[in-house]
Design an enzyme around this catalytic site. Sequence first.
Site, short mmCIF file in Angstrom:
data_model
loop_
_atom_site.label_atom_id
_atom_site.label_comp_id
_atom_site.label_asym_id
_atom_site.label_seq_id
_atom_site.Cartn_x
_atom_site.Cartn_y
_atom_site.Cartn_z
N SER A 187 41.81 20.76 -16.62
CA SER A 187 42.02 21.00 -18.03
C SER A 187 43.07 20.10 -18.67
O SER A 187 43.11 19.97 -19.89
CB SER A 187 42.41 22.46 -18.26
OG SER A 187 43.63 22.78 -17.60
N LYS A 238 51.08 18.82 -22.21
CA LYS A 238 49.84 19.57 -22.39
C LYS A 238 50.06 20.66 -23.44
O LYS A 238 51.12 21.30 -23.43
CB LYS A 238 49.43 20.18 -21.05
CG LYS A 238 48.09 20.88 -21.04
CD LYS A 238 47.81 21.40 -19.64
CE LYS A 238 46.44 22.04 -19.54
NZ LYS A 238 46.19 22.58 -18.19
N SER A 294 43.81 21.29 -12.20
CA SER A 294 43.80 20.81 -13.60
C SER A 294 44.73 19.65 -13.88
O SER A 294 44.65 19.03 -14.93
CB SER A 294 44.14 21.96 -14.55
OG SER A 294 43.04 22.82 -14.68
#
Lengths: 68, 477
Positions: free
Chosen positions: B156, B82, B180
């Site tokens: 996310s 990420k 997330s």
Amino acid sequence: MGTGLDLDLEQVRLLLKQQGYVIPEEELVEVTASVNALIEGLTHLEGYGELQNEPWPVLVGYLGGGHA
Amino acid sequence: MLDERFAFMSLTEQAALIRAGELSPVALVELYLDRIARYDDKIKAFITVFADSALERARLAEQEIRAGDYKGPLHGIPVGVKDQMQIEGKRVTGGSKIYADSICERDATVIARLKAAGAILLGTLNTHEFHMGPTINFPYGTPRNPWNLERNPGGSSSGSATSLATGLVSAALGGDTGGSIRGPSTACGVVGFKPTWSRVSRDGVFPLAWTLDCVGPLARTVEDVAVVLQVIAGRDPLDPTTSSEPVPDYSAALTNTSLKGLRVGVVEEMVKDDITGPDAIAAVNRALEFFESQGAVLSSVSLPLMRETRFISPGLTKPEAAAYHRRNLLERYMDFDYNTRVSSMVGAILPAGLANLAQRARIVIGQQVLDALQDVDVLVGAGSAGGAVPIVPRPPIKTKQEALEKIYGVGKAAGQYTRVFSLAGTPAMVVPAGFDHEGLPLSLHIAGRLFDEATVLRVGNAFQKATDWHGRRPPVA
């Protein structure tokens, strides 16, 4: 807390300005709506008697460095 | 070029072939780079692709392994991370224009650990801005769900889940503050794991809220998640909040596939039909039937404050995020996404007494989870209300009532299922558990006691070994 009163646009504008933020008018409308909603939701939690328990730890079950 | 089936092979299978000299890390990286070139324009999983350095590292890994210097099951394995974790010499943006030109001076601890284990970094993966969500305008492209490009992949850690589902990486790292990792994993049909808070270092990781943030692995199988977690878990002197609780051998824990006598608590609020759709409930029921058939003992558990996490969680995260980003908010306000700006402003002016009340409520709901786990080994429920929701424009909100419905509503948001275990700090995982009537993935959510990641993994692995939901490919790939 818990008065049921909402902040109005001018009050929110002032609170933000106090912290150095001047934001576009459209965003001020959403910030006002959102903060009032969050205040209402959190205020509602006051009804849970358990929240008055003391003392409370910083985090549930946290075993910090050197403790385990 | 390698056969496409290698792209969807589990990390564990790839590792066995690499170790045996039957699969070349260079060929595997080339396959993924080729697939990224073909598919990423559709799903926008990557923010930055490290083609040259990945190939260089792959060649090095190949030489090392040939020379007998095998470092373990991540050696020569291509992973994505990420766009939240610092990588030396690379651009890491937090999914924001604010850091569009920011080159990292050093590795985050989790990155250093992946590198030391021989993993190959393929690139950084798309995320909602500063992991807050829902971002309105993604500066590096709107992430899309490979199961249906008009559907939201969740966030996310959007790119972490979509890249796996599309066969663009072998494993990924994500960040989970309120769901997330687990939300996008559910939406995209992959395994997503949030470890116990403090189990994995956040050194060098962009925060959303330090009191809740966790870094964790995503993969196509539970076995793969165990392999990655093994490498990144454990005390880190650079993160004073990491625990020194010993890290067990997670892969070894998976060898016990017996569920006989396992006590499974079914969380009522995670299977109630007031918000959970029939497809998601059916998926959980199928899993429960499996558990029972294996000798597990089921019971019903209630977490009364669970629905209130829609207020408790933002009552904690918004003020923390506003404080962290204050300097940039003062100096570069309009460079943030609209939603980040508005959320941060709410956090900046939320009365301190209410932020404090949210902290107290967190302790109470956390204790409700821990109390429930006194009588059962794991808690289970749906991972979401149903399949991935459509990507739709989000017009500005004008009234409190609208905000109560659209920002803090019970609704279909995955957060309704994930935040409770973030607040409790317990480990939690989602495992593919079926598809809805539109062919979109569904998951089973499994949570365990603090630091008992091994049991969560063991239960998830036993379920996954008995099902084939994780083996299906999305239409885009």
